[in-house]
Design a protein around this motif. Sequence first.
Motif, PDB file in Angstrom:
ATOM      1  N   ARG A   1      35.844  44.882  36.068  1.00 44.68           N
ATOM      2  CA  ARG A   1      35.592  43.443  35.878  1.00 44.68           C
ATOM      3  C   ARG A   1      36.437  42.610  36.825  1.00 44.68           C
ATOM      4  NH1 ARG A   1      35.736  45.174  30.522  1.00 44.68           N
ATOM      5  NH2 ARG A   1      37.849  44.375  30.276  1.00 44.68           N
ATOM      6  N   ARG A   2      37.696  43.008  37.022  1.00 45.59           N
ATOM      7  CA  ARG A   2      38.585  42.284  37.941  1.00 45.59           C
ATOM      8  C   ARG A   2      38.048  42.339  39.359  1.00 45.59           C
ATOM      9  NH1 ARG A   2      41.926  43.081  41.777  1.00 45.59           N
ATOM     10  NH2 ARG A   2      41.771  45.340  41.641  1.00 45.59           N
ATOM     11  N   ARG A   3      37.622  43.523  39.780  1.00 46.47           N
ATOM     12  CA  ARG A   3      37.103  43.698  41.144  1.00 46.47           C
ATOM     13  C   ARG A   3      35.803  42.915  41.334  1.00 46.47           C
ATOM     14  NH1 ARG A   3      37.681  43.439  46.141  1.00 46.47           N
ATOM     15  NH2 ARG A   3      36.546  44.940  47.385  1.00 46.47           N
ATOM     16  N   LEU A   4      34.941  42.913  40.333  1.00 44.37           N
ATOM     17  CA  LEU A   4      33.706  42.140  40.410  1.00 44.37           C
ATOM     18  C   LEU A   4      34.013  40.657  40.559  1.00 44.37           C
ATOM     19  CD1 LEU A   4      30.639  41.885  40.249  1.00 44.37           C
ATOM     20  CD2 LEU A   4      30.857  41.875  37.758  1.00 44.37           C
ATOM     21  N   ARG A   5      34.970  40.158  39.782  1.00 41.98           N
ATOM     22  CA  ARG A   5      35.360  38.753  39.875  1.00 41.98           C
ATOM     23  C   ARG A   5      35.871  38.428  41.283  1.00 41.98           C
ATOM     24  NH1 ARG A   5      38.037  38.804  35.576  1.00 41.98           N
ATOM     25  NH2 ARG A   5      40.045  39.315  36.463  1.00 41.98           N
ATOM     26  N   GLU A   6      36.698  39.320  41.857  1.00 37.91           N
ATOM     27  CA  GLU A   6      37.203  39.111  43.211  1.00 37.91           C
ATOM     28  C   GLU A   6      36.058  39.065  44.220  1.00 37.91           C
ATOM     29  OE1 GLU A   6      39.873  42.307  43.988  1.00 37.91           O
ATOM     30  OE2 GLU A   6      41.547  41.390  42.900  1.00 37.91           O
ATOM     31  N   LEU A   7      35.112  39.995  44.100  1.00 43.00           N
ATOM     32  CA  LEU A   7      33.994  40.034  45.041  1.00 43.00           C
ATOM     33  C   LEU A   7      33.102  38.800  44.912  1.00 43.00           C
ATOM     34  CD1 LEU A   7      33.074  43.813  44.792  1.00 43.00           C
ATOM     35  CD2 LEU A   7      34.136  42.635  46.738  1.00 43.00           C
ATOM     36  N   GLU A   8      32.880  38.338  43.676  1.00 43.04           N
ATOM     37  CA  GLU A   8      32.091  37.124  43.480  1.00 43.04           C
ATOM     38  C   GLU A   8      32.787  35.917  44.089  1.00 43.04           C
ATOM     39  OE1 GLU A   8      31.624  37.281  39.234  1.00 43.04           O
ATOM     40  OE2 GLU A   8      29.618  38.173  39.414  1.00 43.04           O
ATOM     41  N   GLU A   9      34.101  35.832  43.953  1.00 41.73           N
ATOM     42  CA  GLU A   9      34.857  34.737  44.548  1.00 41.73           C
ATOM     43  C   GLU A   9      34.801  34.805  46.069  1.00 41.73           C
ATOM     44  OE1 GLU A   9      38.716  35.193  42.802  1.00 41.73           O
ATOM     45  OE2 GLU A   9      38.072  34.355  40.867  1.00 41.73           O
ATOM     46  N   GLU A  10      34.920  36.000  46.620  1.00 38.58           N
ATOM     47  CA  GLU A  10      34.847  36.158  48.070  1.00 38.58           C
ATOM     48  C   GLU A  10      33.461  35.786  48.592  1.00 38.58           C
ATOM     49  OE1 GLU A  10      35.451  39.563  51.535  1.00 38.58           O
ATOM     50  OE2 GLU A  10      36.057  40.000  49.470  1.00 38.58           O
ATOM     51  N   LEU A  11      32.420  36.205  47.893  1.00 34.17           N
ATOM     52  CA  LEU A  11      31.058  35.852  48.290  1.00 34.17           C
ATOM     53  C   LEU A  11      30.853  34.339  48.258  1.00 34.17           C
ATOM     54  CD1 LEU A  11      28.221  36.727  49.095  1.00 34.17           C
ATOM     55  CD2 LEU A  11      27.695  36.974  46.644  1.00 34.17           C
ATOM     56  N   ALA A  12      31.330  33.706  47.205  1.00 31.55           N
ATOM     57  CA  ALA A  12      31.222  32.246  47.100  1.00 31.55           C
ATOM     58  C   ALA A  12      31.953  31.577  48.252  1.00 31.55           C
ATOM     59  CB  ALA A  12      31.760  31.763  45.760  1.00 31.55           C
ATOM     60  N   ARG A  13      33.135  32.096  48.584  1.00 37.54           N
ATOM     61  CA  ARG A  13      33.915  31.531  49.694  1.00 37.54           C
ATOM     62  C   ARG A  13      33.171  31.699  51.011  1.00 37.54           C
ATOM     63  NH1 ARG A  13      36.996  33.764  53.221  1.00 37.54           N
ATOM     64  NH2 ARG A  13      37.182  35.750  52.124  1.00 37.54           N
ATOM     65  N   LEU A  14      32.601  32.867  51.245  1.00 38.61           N
ATOM     66  CA  LEU A  14      31.872  33.125  52.484  1.00 38.61           C
ATOM     67  C   LEU A  14      30.620  32.269  52.599  1.00 38.61           C
ATOM     68  CD1 LEU A  14      32.221  37.014  52.663  1.00 38.61           C
ATOM     69  CD2 LEU A  14      33.339  35.320  54.119  1.00 38.61           C
ATOM     70  N   ARG A  15      30.000  31.978  51.472  1.00 37.68           N
ATOM     71  CA  ARG A  15      28.827  31.118  51.471  1.00 37.68           C
ATOM     72  C   ARG A  15      29.186  29.650  51.589  1.00 37.68           C
ATOM     73  NH1 ARG A  15      25.177  33.607  46.535  1.00 37.68           N
ATOM     74  NH2 ARG A  15      24.266  35.310  47.712  1.00 37.68           N
ATOM     75  N   GLY A  16      30.462  29.340  51.388  1.00 36.06           N
ATOM     76  CA  GLY A  16      30.893  27.968  51.422  1.00 36.06           C
ATOM     77  C   GLY A  16      30.639  27.230  50.133  1.00 36.06           C
ATOM     78  N   ASP A  17      30.502  27.968  49.060  1.00 34.84           N
ATOM     79  CA  ASP A  17      30.229  27.397  47.742  1.00 34.84           C
ATOM     80  C   ASP A  17      31.554  26.987  47.112  1.00 34.84           C
ATOM     81  OD1 ASP A  17      29.397  26.660  45.247  1.00 34.84           O
ATOM     82  OD2 ASP A  17      28.592  28.612  44.694  1.00 34.84           O
ATOM     83  N   ALA A  18      31.852  25.699  47.160  1.00 29.46           N
ATOM     84  CA  ALA A  18      33.124  25.205  46.627  1.00 29.46           C
ATOM     85  C   ALA A  18      33.065  24.964  45.132  1.00 29.46           C
ATOM     86  CB  ALA A  18      33.503  23.912  47.342  1.00 29.46           C
ATOM     87  N   THR A  19      31.898  25.126  44.513  1.00 30.42           N
ATOM     88  CA  THR A  19      31.793  24.844  43.081  1.00 30.42           C
ATOM     89  C   THR A  19      32.256  26.021  42.230  1.00 30.42           C
ATOM     90  OG1 THR A  19      29.499  25.659  42.980  1.00 30.42           O
ATOM     91  CG2 THR A  19      29.845  23.308  43.435  1.00 30.42           C
ATOM     92  N   ARG A  20      32.427  27.200  42.784  1.00 33.26           N
ATOM     93  CA  ARG A  20      32.845  28.360  41.987  1.00 33.26           C
ATOM     94  C   ARG A  20      34.313  28.534  42.029  1.00 33.26           C
ATOM     95  NH1 ARG A  20      29.717  33.615  41.559  1.00 33.26           N
ATOM     96  NH2 ARG A  20      29.581  33.106  39.422  1.00 33.26           N
TER      97      ARG A  20
END
Length: 53
Positions: free
Chosen positions: A34-53
């Motif tokens: 779960r921790r790793r999934l959360r990190e990957l989701e945050e990284e994906l959001a950052r790479l997409r430029g999604d500042a809302t997550r």
Amino acid sequence: MTFAIVHAPEGSPVGLLAHPRDITGRFEHDRETRRRLRELEEELARLRGDATR
């Protein structure tokens, strides 16, 4: 924990069997997943430029 009712040959209940299992390893693995999934989701959001997550 697993439970079972122990019956006499004629079918009447005579006892209870309880079998505990240590699931610490599984719990820790699930938590790490779960921790790793959360990190990957945050990284994906950052790479997409999604500042809302």
